[in-house]
Write a protein that holds these residues in place. Structure first.
Motif, short mmCIF file in Angstrom:
data_model
loop_
_atom_site.label_atom_id
_atom_site.label_comp_id
_atom_site.label_asym_id
_atom_site.label_seq_id
_atom_site.Cartn_x
_atom_site.Cartn_y
_atom_site.Cartn_z
N ILE A 98 0.84 -0.96 0.12
CA ILE A 98 0.08 -0.06 0.00
C ILE A 98 0.82 1.22 -0.12
O ILE A 98 2.03 0.98 0.63
N ALA A 99 0.63 2.20 -0.78
CA ALA A 99 1.37 3.63 -0.83
C ALA A 99 0.49 4.71 -1.47
O ALA A 99 -0.53 4.44 -2.03
N ASP A 112 8.86 3.24 -7.68
CA ASP A 112 9.06 4.26 -6.52
C ASP A 112 7.65 4.59 -5.76
O ASP A 112 6.90 4.87 -6.26
N LEU A 113 7.80 3.77 -4.42
CA LEU A 113 6.54 4.06 -3.71
C LEU A 113 6.99 4.85 -2.67
O LEU A 113 7.95 5.06 -1.81
N GLN A 114 5.79 6.03 -2.26
CA GLN A 114 6.05 6.99 -1.37
C GLN A 114 4.87 7.37 -0.63
O GLN A 114 3.53 7.14 -1.09
N GLN A 131 9.43 5.97 1.92
CA GLN A 131 9.66 5.57 0.67
C GLN A 131 10.22 4.35 0.39
O GLN A 131 11.34 3.86 1.31
N LEU A 132 9.89 3.69 -0.57
CA LEU A 132 10.48 2.28 -1.04
C LEU A 132 10.66 2.00 -2.29
O LEU A 132 9.87 2.37 -2.87
N TYR A 133 11.65 1.52 -2.67
CA TYR A 133 11.82 0.91 -4.22
C TYR A 133 11.81 -0.18 -4.38
O TYR A 133 12.14 -1.17 -3.38
N TYR A 134 11.06 -0.98 -5.47
CA TYR A 134 11.03 -2.03 -5.81
C TYR A 134 11.36 -2.49 -7.29
O TYR A 134 10.90 -1.79 -8.03
N LEU A 141 13.32 -5.31 -2.73
CA LEU A 141 12.72 -3.97 -1.93
C LEU A 141 13.97 -3.49 -1.40
O LEU A 141 15.02 -4.02 -0.84
N PHE A 142 14.07 -2.06 -1.45
CA PHE A 142 15.11 -1.27 -0.80
C PHE A 142 14.80 0.32 -0.77
O PHE A 142 14.00 0.64 -1.49
N THR A 143 15.52 0.68 0.45
CA THR A 143 15.45 2.13 0.65
C THR A 143 16.50 2.46 1.52
O THR A 143 17.06 1.43 2.24
#
Length: 183
Positions: A98-99, A112-114, A131-134, A141-143
């Motif tokens: 969810i973002a 880019d999830l924010q 914030q999380l990148y997939y 997944l990373f941030t």
């Protein structure tokens, strides 16, 4: 007279060859006529998209709005009102993302999830981040932003996170503290 005809034929040939090589396809420019550089080429509302593999649903993307900017040099899809993404494994176990905002880049397969990002596994392990990148290609997944990761009874706070999409190799970076919750 023969020299004059030869001269005219040569001139016509040079002109024709010049025209032939100077022509180029303007199809892409013609497609862009009437489309402002700042505007998307498409807008989709109330998305409920299901991805399938061999007849089995593998993911379900839900979003109020998607803006399509894939006509740009570095194309992307933007979800300005957020997303809910349910992913299903081979055993039909559900992981949820969810973002408040998301942007998916076509060329890099990076999302880019924010804003109020929450990722929950079928085991109820949960990651909270702003914030999380997939990476869709590597399913990673990373941030480097602050996170809280709930795994079992432990709440782990830190700055940064690295993990596969199922949290099997989850690692909170720069741990600030661990709180163990009572059952």
């Amino acid at each position: 007279m023969k020299i004059h005809n030869l001269y005219i034929k040569s001139l016509v040939t040079v002109f024709t060859v010049t025209l032939f090589f100077s022509c180029k396809s303007n199809f892409n420019e013609v497609q862009k006529i009437g489309v402002s550089e700042d505007q998307p080429i498409g807008v989709a509302e109330d998305i409920n998209l299901k991805y399938t593999d061999s007849g089995r649903v593998t993911a379900n993307l839900i979003s109020p709005k998607m803006l399509d900017f894939t006509n740009r040099d570095f194309g992307y899809n933007e979800f300005p009102e957020g997303i809910v993404l349910h992913m299903y494994d081979e055993l039909n176990q559900k992981n949820t993302v969810i973002a408040d905002y998301a942007i998916s880049y076509k060329e890099t397969n990076l999302i880019d999830l924010q804003g109020n990002v929450v990722v929950t596994s079928h085991k109820k392990d949960t990651l909270f981040a702003e914030q999380l990148y997939y990476d869709q290609s590597d399913e990673w997944l990373f941030t480097n932003q602050p996170v809280t990761f709930r795994q079992g009874r432990d709440l782990i706070n830190g700055n940064g996170f690295d993990s596969d999409s199922e949290f099997k190799k989850a690692q909170v970076l720069e741990i600030d503290g661990i709180i163990t919750l009572e059952e």
